[in-house]
Design a protein around this motif. Structure first.
Motif, PDB file in Angstrom:
ATOM      1  N   ASN A 100       1.038  -1.362  -0.036  1.00 43.39           N
ATOM      2  CA  ASN A 100       0.076   0.174   0.051  1.00 43.39           C
ATOM      3  C   ASN A 100       0.881   1.245  -0.008  1.00 43.39           C
ATOM      4  OD1 ASN A 100      -2.613  -1.113   0.019  1.00 43.39           O
ATOM      5  ND2 ASN A 100      -2.673  -1.481   2.258  1.00 43.39           N
ATOM      6  N   ALA A 101       1.982   1.272   0.812  1.00 46.95           N
ATOM      7  CA  ALA A 101       2.946   2.483   0.838  1.00 46.95           C
ATOM      8  C   ALA A 101       3.472   2.721  -0.583  1.00 46.95           C
ATOM      9  CB  ALA A 101       3.752   2.347   2.090  1.00 46.95           C
ATOM     10  N   ALA A 102       4.042   1.686  -1.125  1.00 45.09           N
ATOM     11  CA  ALA A 102       4.559   1.877  -2.434  1.00 45.09           C
ATOM     12  C   ALA A 102       3.780   2.076  -3.512  1.00 45.09           C
ATOM     13  CB  ALA A 102       5.422   0.638  -2.766  1.00 45.09           C
ATOM     14  N   LEU A 103       2.563   1.555  -3.470  1.00 38.22           N
ATOM     15  CA  LEU A 103       1.548   1.870  -4.392  1.00 38.22           C
ATOM     16  C   LEU A 103       0.909   3.486  -4.413  1.00 38.22           C
ATOM     17  CD1 LEU A 103       0.055   1.148  -6.767  1.00 38.22           C
ATOM     18  CD2 LEU A 103      -1.904   0.303  -5.402  1.00 38.22           C
ATOM     19  N   SER A 104       0.749   3.952  -2.997  1.00 37.52           N
ATOM     20  CA  SER A 104       0.422   5.196  -2.895  1.00 37.52           C
ATOM     21  C   SER A 104       1.326   6.182  -3.320  1.00 37.52           C
ATOM     22  CB  SER A 104       0.224   5.507  -1.486  1.00 37.52           C
ATOM     23  OG  SER A 104      -0.948   4.757  -0.732  1.00 37.52           O
ATOM     24  N   ASP A 105       2.721   5.846  -3.077  1.00 33.37           N
ATOM     25  CA  ASP A 105       3.705   6.721  -3.577  1.00 33.37           C
ATOM     26  C   ASP A 105       3.881   6.710  -5.094  1.00 33.37           C
ATOM     27  OD1 ASP A 105       4.376   7.513  -0.867  1.00 33.37           O
ATOM     28  OD2 ASP A 105       6.239   5.761  -0.894  1.00 33.37           O
ATOM     29  N   PHE A 106       3.919   5.373  -5.674  1.00 36.63           N
ATOM     30  CA  PHE A 106       3.710   5.314  -7.220  1.00 36.63           C
ATOM     31  C   PHE A 106       2.650   6.415  -7.926  1.00 36.63           C
ATOM     32  CE2 PHE A 106       2.998   3.250 -11.112  1.00 36.63           C
ATOM     33  CZ  PHE A 106       4.433   3.068 -11.648  1.00 36.63           C
ATOM     34  N   CYS A 107       1.361   5.990  -7.204  1.00 33.11           N
ATOM     35  CA  CYS A 107       0.250   6.602  -7.895  1.00 33.11           C
ATOM     36  C   CYS A 107       0.440   8.329  -7.629  1.00 33.11           C
ATOM     37  CB  CYS A 107      -0.819   6.280  -7.238  1.00 33.11           C
ATOM     38  SG  CYS A 107      -1.480   4.485  -7.550  1.00 33.11           S
ATOM     39  N   LYS A 108       0.923   8.585  -6.603  1.00 29.49           N
ATOM     40  CA  LYS A 108       1.053  10.012  -6.328  1.00 29.49           C
ATOM     41  C   LYS A 108       1.927  10.625  -7.259  1.00 29.49           C
ATOM     42  CE  LYS A 108       1.748  13.645  -2.747  1.00 29.49           C
ATOM     43  NZ  LYS A 108       2.120  13.752  -1.373  1.00 29.49           N
ATOM     44  N   GLN A 109       3.342   9.961  -7.566  1.00 38.39           N
ATOM     45  CA  GLN A 109       4.317  10.215  -8.478  1.00 38.39           C
ATOM     46  C   GLN A 109       3.533  10.668  -9.909  1.00 38.39           C
ATOM     47  OE1 GLN A 109       7.570   7.757  -8.556  1.00 38.39           O
ATOM     48  NE2 GLN A 109       8.575   8.607 -10.263  1.00 38.39           N
ATOM     49  N   HIS A 110       2.722   9.692 -10.177  1.00 43.77           N
ATOM     50  CA  HIS A 110       2.389   9.421 -11.770  1.00 43.77           C
ATOM     51  C   HIS A 110       0.920  10.171 -11.991  1.00 43.77           C
ATOM     52  CE1 HIS A 110       5.676   7.214 -13.142  1.00 43.77           C
ATOM     53  NE2 HIS A 110       5.635   6.507 -11.903  1.00 43.77           N
ATOM     54  N   GLU A 111       0.460  10.713 -10.877  1.00 47.48           N
ATOM     55  CA  GLU A 111      -0.852  11.460 -10.806  1.00 47.48           C
ATOM     56  C   GLU A 111      -1.949  10.483 -11.324  1.00 47.48           C
ATOM     57  OE1 GLU A 111      -0.061  14.753 -13.229  1.00 47.48           O
ATOM     58  OE2 GLU A 111       0.747  16.058 -11.573  1.00 47.48           O
ATOM     59  N   VAL A 112      -2.161   9.118 -10.781  1.00 47.70           N
ATOM     60  CA  VAL A 112      -3.243   8.486 -11.218  1.00 47.70           C
ATOM     61  C   VAL A 112      -3.854   8.028  -9.543  1.00 47.70           C
ATOM     62  CG1 VAL A 112      -2.121   7.288 -13.041  1.00 47.70           C
ATOM     63  CG2 VAL A 112      -1.665   6.346 -10.944  1.00 47.70           C
ATOM     64  N   ILE A 113      -5.082   7.586  -9.829  1.00 48.74           N
ATOM     65  CA  ILE A 113      -5.723   7.210  -8.550  1.00 48.74           C
ATOM     66  C   ILE A 113      -5.186   6.048  -7.956  1.00 48.74           C
ATOM     67  CG2 ILE A 113      -8.149   6.455  -7.805  1.00 48.74           C
ATOM     68  CD1 ILE A 113      -7.920   9.518  -8.079  1.00 48.74           C
ATOM     69  N   GLY A 114      -5.369   4.658  -8.905  1.00 47.19           N
ATOM     70  CA  GLY A 114      -4.923   3.504  -8.158  1.00 47.19           C
ATOM     71  C   GLY A 114      -4.579   2.562  -9.582  1.00 47.19           C
TER      72      GLY A 114
END
Length: 288
Positions: free
Chosen positions: A175-189
């Protein structure tokens, strides 16, 4: 002030399962801070707030427990199913204003709600190795599908990830890694799916993960289902009208069914429709 929220399961399968959403009517005078407080109290992945609109039928805003989002499919279904079941509106065609745009809604006589989504935008792709670790799946497993990992939005941008049959339930999200990845790439999930065979009633089973906006996993995602339907139309189906039926939430113990239709012409996708059924299961009074 006391506010009543309707509690609704959206995209139910034969009357059970579905994804819960809150629905609040007469929200014209509520501030964004108050809406967020209500959404936190309801505690579902999204709560929809319905207000009057001078030009179209309704204005609808959507809040997770952490923030406002531009659009939510299952909460839209909850809104119009509740309006219909409460006798506020009859079967017919309506328009809602959302931050994703003006979107059409059709309610059938049996209560099925079909919502129009925005035309797809294809926002790029990721390599298998960029996503594999986020989902706890080996890169070679993702690569074996020979299908791309695309970012598509029909209201909200999601990463569409194909996995081989039998691997969907094995996904274990960081979850932490996916949240960071999504924030970096401006996507929801991430919206992951495994395909069924052509002769089976379902097109695909899906799982959706959006920890960035406070949703570790949800059991039915209308916006991502529209994006997936466009993905399948682009990569696997060539008909001008393609109908799909998706299952989601099986591993969560609340299986949901989502219908989708994509119409295309020589210029590309011309219409995206997502629909299903909903059923209310109570109300909640929130004091703010």
């Amino acid at each position: 002030m006391k506010v009543e929220a309707f509690l609704v399961n959206s995209f139910t399968a034969d009357g059970s399962g579905g994804n819960p959403a809150g629905v609040v009517f007469n929200a014209d005078k509520l501030s964004d801070a108050e809406k967020l407080t209500i959404a936190k109290a309801v505690g579902f992945s999204e709560t929809a707030f319905v207000s009057d609109d001078e030009e179209v039928d309704f204005s609808v805003s959507f809040f997770t427990t952490t923030e406002e989002v531009d659009f939510c499919g299952h909460a839209t279904l909850a809104v119009f199913s509740t309006l219909f079941n409460q006798g506020v509106i009859a079967a017919g065609n309506y328009t809602q204003r959302t931050k994703a745009g003006l979107l059409g809604i059709t309610i059938a006589n049996d209560g099925q709600v079909t919502m129009e989504q925005t035309l797809p935008k294809y926002l790029g792709s990721f390599a298998y190795h960029e996503v594999a670790g986020l989902l706890g799946v080996d890169e070679a497993v993702l690569a074996s599908t020979a299908l791309p990992i695309d970012v598509i939005t029909t209201g909200l941008p999601d990463i569409i990830v194909p996995v081989p049959r039998g691997y969907l339930d094995k996904i274990e999200v960081n979850n932490a890694a996916l949240s960071d990845f999504c924030k970096q790439h401006e996507v929801i999930g991430v919206h992951a799916f495994e395909l069924y065979n052509a002769h089976e009633k379902l097109t695909a089973s899906c799982r959706n993960f959006a920890p960035l906006v406070g949703i570790p996993e949800e059991s039915a995602t209308g916006s991502a289902s529209g994006a997936l339907a466009c993905y399948l139309t682009k990569h696997l189906y060539s008909e001008h009208i393609n109908h799909f039926k998706f299952e989601q939430g099986r591993l969560m113990g609340c299986a949901s069914h989502i219908s989708a239709c994509v119409r295309s012409d020589k210029q590309g996708v011309s219409q995206v429709l997502v629909g299903g059924y909903a059923s209310g299961f109570g109300t909640q009074i929130i004091e703010i």
